[in-house]
Motif scaffolding. Sequence first.
Motif, PDB file in Angstrom:
ATOM      1  N   GLY A 199       0.825  -1.195   0.000  1.00 30.16           N
ATOM      2  CA  GLY A 199       0.000   0.000   0.000  1.00 30.16           C
ATOM      3  C   GLY A 199       0.859   1.244   0.000  1.00 30.16           C
ATOM      4  N   GLU A 200       0.237   2.384  -0.231  1.00 26.99           N
ATOM      5  CA  GLU A 200       0.948   3.660  -0.334  1.00 26.99           C
ATOM      6  C   GLU A 200       0.996   4.420   0.991  1.00 26.99           C
ATOM      7  OE1 GLU A 200       2.439   4.708  -3.015  1.00 26.99           O
ATOM      8  OE2 GLU A 200       1.549   3.598  -4.688  1.00 26.99           O
ATOM      9  N   ALA A 201      -0.003   4.219   1.847  1.00 26.01           N
ATOM     10  CA  ALA A 201      -0.133   5.039   3.055  1.00 26.01           C
ATOM     11  C   ALA A 201       0.846   4.608   4.133  1.00 26.01           C
ATOM     12  CB  ALA A 201      -1.558   4.957   3.588  1.00 26.01           C
ATOM     13  N   ARG A 202       1.170   5.558   5.025  1.00 27.38           N
ATOM     14  CA  ARG A 202       2.098   5.297   6.116  1.00 27.38           C
ATOM     15  C   ARG A 202       1.618   5.895   7.433  1.00 27.38           C
ATOM     16  NH1 ARG A 202       3.250   2.373   2.773  1.00 27.38           N
ATOM     17  NH2 ARG A 202       5.240   1.893   1.774  1.00 27.38           N
ATOM     18  N   LEU A 203       0.322   6.137   7.546  1.00 28.05           N
ATOM     19  CA  LEU A 203      -0.195   6.775   8.761  1.00 28.05           C
ATOM     20  C   LEU A 203      -0.518   5.770   9.856  1.00 28.05           C
ATOM     21  CD1 LEU A 203      -2.564   9.650   7.588  1.00 28.05           C
ATOM     22  CD2 LEU A 203      -0.272   9.813   8.549  1.00 28.05           C
ATOM     23  N   GLY A 204      -1.124   4.651   9.493  1.00 27.19           N
ATOM     24  CA  GLY A 204      -1.554   3.673  10.488  1.00 27.19           C
ATOM     25  C   GLY A 204      -0.780   2.378  10.359  1.00 27.19           C
ATOM     26  N   PRO A 205      -0.943   1.479  11.323  1.00 32.99           N
ATOM     27  CA  PRO A 205      -0.232   0.197  11.281  1.00 32.99           C
ATOM     28  C   PRO A 205      -0.783  -0.731  10.212  1.00 32.99           C
ATOM     29  CG  PRO A 205      -1.794   0.226  13.093  1.00 32.99           C
ATOM     30  CD  PRO A 205      -1.798   1.615  12.515  1.00 32.99           C
ATOM     31  N   ASP A 206       0.000  -1.740   9.893  1.00 36.19           N
ATOM     32  CA  ASP A 206      -0.456  -2.752   8.955  1.00 36.19           C
ATOM     33  C   ASP A 206      -1.624  -3.512   9.582  1.00 36.19           C
ATOM     34  OD1 ASP A 206       0.779  -4.278   6.317  1.00 36.19           O
ATOM     35  OD2 ASP A 206      -0.323  -5.638   7.623  1.00 36.19           O
ATOM     36  N   LEU A 207      -2.607  -3.882   8.757  1.00 29.96           N
ATOM     37  CA  LEU A 207      -3.807  -4.526   9.278  1.00 29.96           C
ATOM     38  C   LEU A 207      -3.798  -6.046   9.145  1.00 29.96           C
ATOM     39  CD1 LEU A 207      -6.655  -2.050   8.240  1.00 29.96           C
ATOM     40  CD2 LEU A 207      -5.478  -2.286  10.431  1.00 29.96           C
ATOM     41  N   ASN A 208      -2.617  -6.630   8.887  1.00 27.50           N
ATOM     42  CA  ASN A 208      -2.586  -8.096   8.818  1.00 27.50           C
ATOM     43  C   ASN A 208      -1.311  -8.703   9.368  1.00 27.50           C
ATOM     44  OD1 ASN A 208      -4.296 -10.282   8.113  1.00 27.50           O
ATOM     45  ND2 ASN A 208      -2.962 -10.781   6.392  1.00 27.50           N
ATOM     46  N   VAL A 209      -0.191  -8.011   9.282  1.00 30.11           N
ATOM     47  CA  VAL A 209       1.061  -8.575   9.803  1.00 30.11           C
ATOM     48  C   VAL A 209       1.654  -7.631  10.864  1.00 30.11           C
ATOM     49  CG1 VAL A 209       1.607  -9.919   7.742  1.00 30.11           C
ATOM     50  CG2 VAL A 209       2.386  -7.559   7.882  1.00 30.11           C
ATOM     51  N   PRO A 210       2.154  -8.170  11.944  1.00 29.40           N
ATOM     52  CA  PRO A 210       2.169  -9.616  12.221  1.00 29.40           C
ATOM     53  C   PRO A 210       0.817 -10.197  12.634  1.00 29.40           C
ATOM     54  CG  PRO A 210       3.100  -8.415  14.065  1.00 29.40           C
ATOM     55  CD  PRO A 210       2.843  -7.398  12.981  1.00 29.40           C
ATOM     56  N   HIS A 211      -0.134  -9.330  13.043  1.00 29.28           N
ATOM     57  CA  HIS A 211      -1.447  -9.838  13.448  1.00 29.28           C
ATOM     58  C   HIS A 211      -2.547  -8.941  12.912  1.00 29.28           C
ATOM     59  CE1 HIS A 211       0.308 -12.820  16.099  1.00 29.28           C
ATOM     60  NE2 HIS A 211       1.047 -11.879  16.661  1.00 29.28           N
TER      61      HIS A 211
END
Length: 273
Positions: A199-211
């Motif tokens: 994805g392009e965004a960097r504001l929030g955490p990843d929604l699948n890894v590690p959890h």
Amino acid sequence: MPALLRRLCLFALCLALPLRAAELTIDLGHGAQVYRTEQLLARPDARTVNVPDDVSFKRAMHYRAVPLKALLQGAHAEDALLFVASDGFAAEMPAAQILQAHGSEAWLAVEDPAHPWPSIAGNKVAGPFYVVWTDPQAMRIGPEQWPFQLAAIRRLAPAAERFPAIVPDPALKPDSAIRRGFAVFQRTCFACHTLNGQGEARLGPDLNVPHSPTEYLRESLLRAYIRDPQSLRLWPQARMPGFDRQALSDAELDELLAYLRHMSGRKAYPGRP
């Protein structure tokens, strides 16, 4: 010349200099076009736009703005458009939503350096360019579709082509709740979050890894968090907006959670084969 007089002269000179205009870059695949503040404010199609309930300012606002579709000459309805903000926010929207609007209309609000807009919550600024909508409820325009601090607009290939790790199982039926949830994810979450590192965004955490959040929050808390983040974690500086039922219906929330649960079994770690 006395020091005080020199300072006064320098101050007067600074006041006389024109304020530095901002620039917006639009690249639709046939050469980038750069628009400066003064060019946009002087366009014949610029007008005063009234927004009774602005998403960012939480009150009525008035803007000098240009119809956004007028700046997208050469874009096609099937295109995807990426709106990139200077603070790291990146919102992807289908061009058809802007070019073939039915009820809602997108505008590029242009901040006049001589008359800056007020700050929004947390002393953030919305300028120099801000996408605002008139009659947003007609097309259920969500808060992530009002990008501020806008720096660039780019034409993109569809997200599924650019980011294959966010795509659900191809064997799913086209009308499955998970596939519908994938569309909801792209509209509501992908502007701030990556998934499987893509994805392009960097504001929030990843929604699948590690959890995935579906793995560490029970469903009732996750639903409450999406509706109102402050109901779970009281943090005035948090940047995630809440999604009320006008922005995200109960059925769409069900589909989004179905997609996230599905993707928790399809993890792909960045940098790993």
